[in-house]
Motif scaffolding. Structure first.
Motif, PDB file in Angstrom:
ATOM      1  N   VAL A  59      43.377  55.248  35.452  1.00 30.72           N
ATOM      2  CA  VAL A  59      44.718  55.040  34.799  1.00 30.72           C
ATOM      3  C   VAL A  59      44.513  53.224  34.992  1.00 30.72           C
ATOM      4  N   TYR A  60      43.888  52.143  33.601  1.00 31.32           N
ATOM      5  CA  TYR A  60      44.050  50.928  34.219  1.00 31.32           C
ATOM      6  C   TYR A  60      45.465  50.523  33.279  1.00 31.32           C
ATOM      7  N   GLY A  61      45.955  48.932  33.726  1.00 33.93           N
ATOM      8  CA  GLY A  61      46.766  48.613  32.777  1.00 33.93           C
ATOM      9  C   GLY A  61      46.866  47.503  32.380  1.00 33.93           C
ATOM     10  N   GLU A  62      47.397  46.245  31.367  1.00 33.22           N
ATOM     11  CA  GLU A  62      47.063  44.788  31.192  1.00 33.22           C
ATOM     12  C   GLU A  62      47.049  44.240  31.962  1.00 33.22           C
ATOM     13  N   ALA A  63      47.124  44.829  32.474  1.00 35.00           N
ATOM     14  CA  ALA A  63      47.035  43.984  34.540  1.00 35.00           C
ATOM     15  C   ALA A  63      45.847  43.790  34.794  1.00 35.00           C
ATOM     16  N   ASP A  64      45.216  44.994  35.184  1.00 36.20           N
ATOM     17  CA  ASP A  64      43.951  45.521  34.991  1.00 36.20           C
ATOM     18  C   ASP A  64      42.765  44.595  34.545  1.00 36.20           C
ATOM     19  N   ALA A  65      42.996  44.854  32.950  1.00 38.03           N
ATOM     20  CA  ALA A  65      42.467  44.443  31.970  1.00 38.03           C
ATOM     21  C   ALA A  65      42.522  42.445  32.145  1.00 38.03           C
ATOM     22  N   GLU A  66      43.148  42.049  32.409  1.00 39.68           N
ATOM     23  CA  GLU A  66      43.696  40.708  32.599  1.00 39.68           C
ATOM     24  C   GLU A  66      42.818  40.238  34.157  1.00 39.68           C
ATOM     25  N   ARG A  67      42.733  41.080  34.527  1.00 39.98           N
ATOM     26  CA  ARG A  67      42.750  40.627  36.417  1.00 39.98           C
ATOM     27  C   ARG A  67      40.351  40.811  35.827  1.00 39.98           C
ATOM     28  N   LEU A  68      39.914  41.902  35.042  1.00 34.07           N
ATOM     29  CA  LEU A  68      38.768  41.921  34.314  1.00 34.07           C
ATOM     30  C   LEU A  68      38.379  40.746  33.308  1.00 34.07           C
ATOM     31  N   SER A  69      38.972  40.515  32.612  1.00 31.53           N
ATOM     32  CA  SER A  69      38.753  39.385  32.194  1.00 31.53           C
ATOM     33  C   SER A  69      38.585  38.074  32.260  1.00 31.53           C
ATOM     34  N   PHE A  70      39.665  38.006  34.257  1.00 30.72           N
ATOM     35  CA  PHE A  70      39.429  36.900  35.027  1.00 30.72           C
ATOM     36  C   PHE A  70      37.635  36.532  35.388  1.00 30.72           C
ATOM     37  N   ILE A  71      37.799  38.000  35.803  1.00 27.28           N
ATOM     38  CA  ILE A  71      36.795  37.808  36.394  1.00 27.28           C
ATOM     39  C   ILE A  71      35.018  38.543  36.031  1.00 27.28           C
ATOM     40  N   ARG A  72      35.340  38.206  34.847  1.00 29.40           N
ATOM     41  CA  ARG A  72      33.958  38.150  33.549  1.00 29.40           C
ATOM     42  C   ARG A  72      33.915  36.407  33.490  1.00 29.40           C
ATOM     43  N   THR A  73      35.378  35.947  32.958  1.00 28.89           N
ATOM     44  CA  THR A  73      35.184  34.613  32.996  1.00 28.89           C
ATOM     45  C   THR A  73      34.256  33.825  33.582  1.00 28.89           C
ATOM     46  N   ALA A  74      35.041  34.160  35.354  1.00 31.73           N
ATOM     47  CA  ALA A  74      34.590  33.724  36.437  1.00 31.73           C
ATOM     48  C   ALA A  74      32.973  33.300  36.627  1.00 31.73           C
ATOM     49  N   GLN A  75      32.848  35.007  36.050  1.00 31.63           N
ATOM     50  CA  GLN A  75      30.750  35.000  36.774  1.00 31.63           C
ATOM     51  C   GLN A  75      30.337  34.230  35.027  1.00 31.63           C
ATOM     52  N   ARG A  76      30.768  34.320  34.039  1.00 32.00           N
ATOM     53  CA  ARG A  76      30.851  33.643  32.748  1.00 32.00           C
ATOM     54  C   ARG A  76      29.794  31.785  33.428  1.00 32.00           C
TER      55      ARG A  76
END
Length: 140
Positions: free
Chosen positions: A38-55
């Motif tokens: 079960v994931y929350g918004e904090a997990d989504a924000e962290r994943l968003s950061f990871i994806r942006t940093a990779q890009r």
């Protein structure tokens, strides 16, 4: 939200999210009584950061370092700027190498009919080019 929902939100395969967990880019999520993640918004924000940093071209190790700063309550901006400068310099080098290669290929194509006399084993254009390439170019 469950792993499939989080994955869909970012256009990822759920295996990617599990991999990020296994290398500690994402924290171990809470689980339901039946064992579903079960994931929350904090997990989504962290994943968003990871994806942006990779890009932006940062490696997973770079991203892990940045997240470490954050977890220690430190601002990683100076470190991030240094990483981005390094990455920019690497891109500049790669672009220069690609421009050199493009010029070399353009010249080779322009001379192709003169270089392929039909006697080469594979392709006279490439074989002639290899024979006459600068020693430094052959060492690569």
């Amino acid at each position: 939200m469950r792993i499939g929902q989080l994955a869909d939100r970012f256009g990822l395969n759920p295996k990617t999210i599990r991999y990020y967990e296994s290398i500690a880019l994402l924290p171990e999520p809470a689980r339901t009584a039946s064992g579903y993640r079960v994931y929350g918004e904090a997990d989504a924000e962290r994943l968003s950061f990871i994806r942006t940093a990779q890009r932006l071209g940062l490696s997973l190790d770079d991203i892990r370092e940045i997240l470490g700063f954050h977890e220690r309550g430190e601002r990683p901006c100076g470190h991030v700027v240094a990483l981005l400068r390094r990455h920019t310099a690497e891109l500049d080098q790669r672009i220069a190498e690609m421009q050199d290669l493009r010029a070399e290929l353009t010249a080779l194509v322009a001379r192709a009919s003169d270089l392929d006399d039909g006697t080469g084993t594979f392709c006279g254009v490439i074989e002639h080019h290899v024979e006459h390439a600068a020693p430094a170019a052959r060492r690569r």
